[in-house]
Each structure stands twice: as structure tokens, then as C-alpha cells.
Motif scaffolding. Structure first.
Motif, short mmCIF file in Angstrom:
data_model
loop_
_atom_site.label_atom_id
_atom_site.label_comp_id
_atom_site.label_asym_id
_atom_site.label_seq_id
_atom_site.Cartn_x
_atom_site.Cartn_y
_atom_site.Cartn_z
N TYR A 119 0.54 -1.42 0.79
CA TYR A 119 0.02 -0.23 0.08
C TYR A 119 1.07 1.09 -0.47
O TYR A 119 0.51 2.33 -0.81
CB TYR A 119 -0.68 -0.15 1.46
N TYR A 123 -0.42 4.01 -2.76
CA TYR A 123 -0.76 4.40 -2.78
C TYR A 123 -0.18 6.09 -1.37
O TYR A 123 -1.01 6.95 -1.36
CB TYR A 123 -2.37 4.28 -1.41
N PHE A 146 -8.77 -0.72 -1.55
CA PHE A 146 -7.24 -0.94 -1.77
C PHE A 146 -6.83 -2.05 -2.44
O PHE A 146 -6.40 -2.00 -3.31
CB PHE A 146 -6.70 -0.59 -0.40
N CYS A 287 -7.60 6.27 -12.99
CA CYS A 287 -6.19 5.56 -12.05
C CYS A 287 -6.59 4.54 -13.27
O CYS A 287 -5.77 3.88 -13.85
CB CYS A 287 -6.81 4.74 -11.17
N ALA A 298 -11.71 3.28 -4.25
CA ALA A 298 -10.04 3.41 -3.90
C ALA A 298 -9.87 5.25 -4.49
O ALA A 298 -9.12 5.47 -3.56
CB ALA A 298 -9.19 3.06 -4.92
N CYS A 299 -9.46 5.94 -5.53
CA CYS A 299 -9.43 7.20 -5.61
C CYS A 299 -10.39 8.26 -4.88
O CYS A 299 -9.76 9.31 -4.31
CB CYS A 299 -9.44 7.23 -7.28
N LEU A 302 -8.73 7.92 -1.35
CA LEU A 302 -7.27 8.39 -1.18
C LEU A 302 -7.32 9.77 -1.51
O LEU A 302 -6.47 10.89 -0.36
CB LEU A 302 -6.65 7.54 -2.86
N ASN A 306 -6.42 12.16 1.74
CA ASN A 306 -4.69 13.57 1.30
C ASN A 306 -4.90 14.78 1.56
O ASN A 306 -4.48 15.76 1.75
CB ASN A 306 -4.18 12.84 -0.78
N LYS A 389 0.28 9.67 -7.36
CA LYS A 389 0.89 8.03 -6.54
C LYS A 389 0.10 6.79 -7.52
O LYS A 389 0.18 5.59 -7.26
CB LYS A 389 1.15 8.36 -5.54
N LEU A 390 -1.04 7.00 -8.13
CA LEU A 390 -1.91 5.70 -8.66
C LEU A 390 -1.11 4.77 -9.80
O LEU A 390 -1.48 4.11 -9.93
CB LEU A 390 -3.18 5.46 -8.56
#
Length: 392
Positions: A119, A123, A146, A287, A298-299, A302, A306, A389-390
């Protein structure tokens, strides 16, 4: 008094199969277990000769037995498959770090290549760090979302044809119950499928060779085969919603062991109202992995982490949009007050930065969730693309 094996092999029985109630000796149990898995594979046509198959390996009983049986059946029935192990390191201290040692032992014992993704690399977060932000409630939502995408990313990286997971009959029956209790019609209609995904794009087909195999029999098989597996429960698992469905299923199984198969068959035969509106499978705008929304879960999760909004992705999509709008409005007001960009996005400001060679560089910081890349515009008008990052 010794009980004779039900298969009339002349040996004494040492166990009673939870699934059928038959009294069997060790060798007959092995034969029955492996034959049923082979029948599941051939009947559903899960594999084709020459394919490369990734086995999702966690070090637990299910994935360990799956890896062993797949290697055995591949050789015995000449499937013609290339088998590799794929493992995900969620970053859970005292759990995943120990289980990965078991996965590496499986790699050596079964002579299969192993790929481990974390991870942190994918991520920028570990599960320990995520739990510190969100607490122990709903943390399994982050891990599950994730992990599913991390497996897809690993499968794409390994360039495999499909991925075999260790989901057993108990897991699938629990999922049916969970989706009924949640009223989740979309997941209920596909949770019993033995093959999912594989629709093109960044989606790899997932198959479940152990779909009709009872959890108790997997434990018995691993025990009598003396397989090495990791049996400690995840430190965050006691708070998972699935635990309630598991308790209910075990109570029902005490009354009738066939209840597990009955629930699975009921889920398979359920038909949704043709007028019911179900989400359609698509790819995430950011992604490019499978999603049922323009932006995958997931996005969204995340993005919340962030932005300092860890609970952003928990709840309905309308709530997500509202929280994002409020956060963008707050950032916009802060930037205008200070006459300086905060770098969080949402304000449409541009920020001057000095690169290593001393030239000025203008960066668009209005990063929308639907964008895949951050675009840097240099003073001469050219563009540099920075993958987020993805991306690998």
C-alpha cells in the motif's frame, strides 16, 4: 469402535466431512477434496492451456491450500498453466509482516515466482497510518477497496491472463447475507459469480476455484497435508461488518450444514427486476481501473486521506460531492485571503516554483478529481506530465 471408510476402501475413517457427513479415511478425503475442486474448474472452464495465472496469496489457509491444490491439479490433469504468487502488503504491524514470511515459505515449497506490492508504494499510506486517521470504525472499507485494486494492479504488472482467489463457500455465503442485510442489489446480483471482471481495459478476470469448498474442509485438508499457513486474525478484523454475517452463518450451519450451499444457490438463482436501475461497469477517469462511478472508490478514499478528510468516501456519492465542494470553497477563500496558493487545489490559482536550473515554472494547482495527471506548464509553453501516486 473404529468406523469404516464410507468409500469402502478397507481403511478406517479418521474424519467426518462437514459438507456431506461421510466418514472417510485420509487418502479418500484428499481424493474427494481435490476431485471436487477439479470438477469446479473444468465445469466452469476457469482456465485455458497456456495461460499465466496469478494466485492471490495472503499466507492464510485458503490461499495456501489453493496454491497447493492448483500446483497439484495442474500437473495431474495437465492444465498447461504457469502459476505465480501475488501478495499485497497492507502495512499492518504484527499481522501482515508475519504472514508474508509464510507466503515466502509457500514460494519456496511450491516453486512459484512471488511478487509483493505494498500500500505504501501504491498509495503512499499504510493501513496503520490510515487507521490512525480514521479510527477502527470503517477501516476495513479502506483496506478492502485498496486491496482489490492493488491486486488488479499487480496482475497487470505481471501481465497474467487471470487471477485465482481463495474465496471459499463460507465467504460467498457470508457475502450474500451481507448484501441482503445492506439491501445492496448490485453486489447481490454478482457476488456469487465464479468468474468476475475480464471485460477489457485494466480489468483482469478473477476466478474462484474454491467456491463450493467448505471452510472447515479447507482447514482439515491443510492439517492432514501438513501445509504451512498463517492462522492469526487481522488485528483490525473484529470491527468488520462481515463478522456479524459470519456469526449468523455459523449459527445456521449448526442447525443444517447444507445451509451454506443453499444460500449460495439462492444467490445464484436470484433475478433482479428488469426495471431496477443497476450501476454499469466502467473505468475510473483518474486511475483507469474498473469502477461503477466516474471516479472509483479507491481514488475517492485516497483523495480524502490526502486532503485531510479521511471520512470523505464513507457514505453516499452525494455526500462526497458536497464535502469536496465545501473543501474547495474553503481552500479558495484561504488562498484569496493570503493572496497565495495553498497547493491543495480547487481555487484555480497558479503557483510559481523555481526548478533546479533556476527557471520559473507555472503549475496548475486546480486539480480536479476527474484528471489523471498533473500538468506542469513551463515558461516556454511546453508541458511536462507528472504521474500521480496511483500510477506505476
Amino acid at each position: 469402535m473404529p468406523v469404516a471408510c464410507s468409500s469402502s476402501c478397507g481403511q478406517n475413517a479418521i474424519l467426518k466431512r462437514p459438507k456431506t457427513g461421510d466418514a472417510l479415511c485420509k487418502e479418500c478425503f484428499f481424493e474427494a477434496f481435490e476431485t471436487e475442486v477439479h470438477y469446479t474448474i473444468t465445469r466452469a472452464e476457469l482456465f485455458k492451456p497456456g495461460q499465466t495465472v496469478a494466485i492471490a496469496a495472503s499466507g492464510g489457509k485458503d490461499s495456501t491450500v489453493l496454491a497447493y491444490v492448483m500446483k497439484l491439479l495442474n500437473k495431474k490433469h495437465n492444465y498447461g498453466l504457469k502459476l505465480v504468487l501475488l501478495s499485497i502488503d497492507e502495512g499492518i504491524t504484527g499481522y501482515r509482516d508475519d504472514s508474508l514470511d509464510t507466503v515466502k515459505q509457500n514460494r519456496d515449497d511450491y516453486e512459484m515466482p512471488l511478487k509483493i506490492l505494498s500500500y505504501k508504494d501504491l498509495y503512499g499510506w499504510t493501513m496503520d497510518e490510515i487507521v490512525a486517521e480514521v479510527g477502527r470504525k470503517n477501516n476495513c472499507t479502506f483496506c478492502g477497496v485498496f486491496r482489490r485494486q492493488a491486486l488488479d494492479r499487480g496482475a497487470m504488472l505481471l501481465n497474467v491472463d487471470c487471477m485465482a482467489t481463495g474465496h471459499n463457500a463460507d465467504d460467498i455465503a457470508e457475502t450474500v447475507l451481507m448484501n441482503i442485510l445492506r439491501g445492496d442489489l448490485a453486489r447481490l446480483s454478482r457476488c456469487t459469480s465464479i468468474i468476475t471482471g475480464g471485460g477489457g481495459g485494466n480489468t483482469i478476470a478473477r476466478v474462484k476455484p474454491l467456491k463450493y469448498t467448505y471452510e472447515k474442509e479447507i482447514v482439515m485438508y491443510a492439517y492432514f497435508r501438513q501445509l504451512v499457513y498463517f492462522s492469526t486474525e487481522c488485528v483490525f478484523a473484529p470491527n468488520a461488518y462481515r463478522g456479524h454475517a459470519r456469526v449468523l452463518l455459523k449459527d445456521l450451519e449448526k442447525i443444517d450444514p447444507c445451509i451454506i450451499m443453499n444460500i449460495i444457490h439462492s444467490g445464484e438463482n436470484m433475478k433482479c427486476d428488469e426495471q431496477a436501475k443497476l450501476p454499469t461497469q466502467m473505468t475510473c477517469d483518474r486511475c483507469k481501473y474498473v469502477s461503477s462511478q466516474p471516479l472509483c472508490k479507491a481514488c475517492v478514499l485516497l483523495e480524502g486521506l490526502n486532503r485531510g478528510l479521511p471520512r470523505l468516501g464513507i457514505g453516499k456519492s452525494s455526500r462526497v460531492k458536497r464535502l469536496l465542494a465545501e473543501d474547495d470553497q474553503k481552500n479558495n477563500a484561504n488562498c484569496q485571503t493570503r493572496n497565495k496558493c495553498c497547493g491543495k487545489g480547487g481555487c484555480g490559482q497558479q503557483q510559481k516554483t523555481i526548478v533546479d536550473n533556476g527557471t520559473e515554472q507555472m503549475t496548475d494547482v486546480n486539480i480536479k478529481l476527474s484528471q489523471l495527471n498533473i500538468v506542469n506548464r513551463t515558461s516556454d509553453g511546453s508541458k511536462n506530465i507528472l504521474l500521480n501516486k496511483l500510477d506505476f
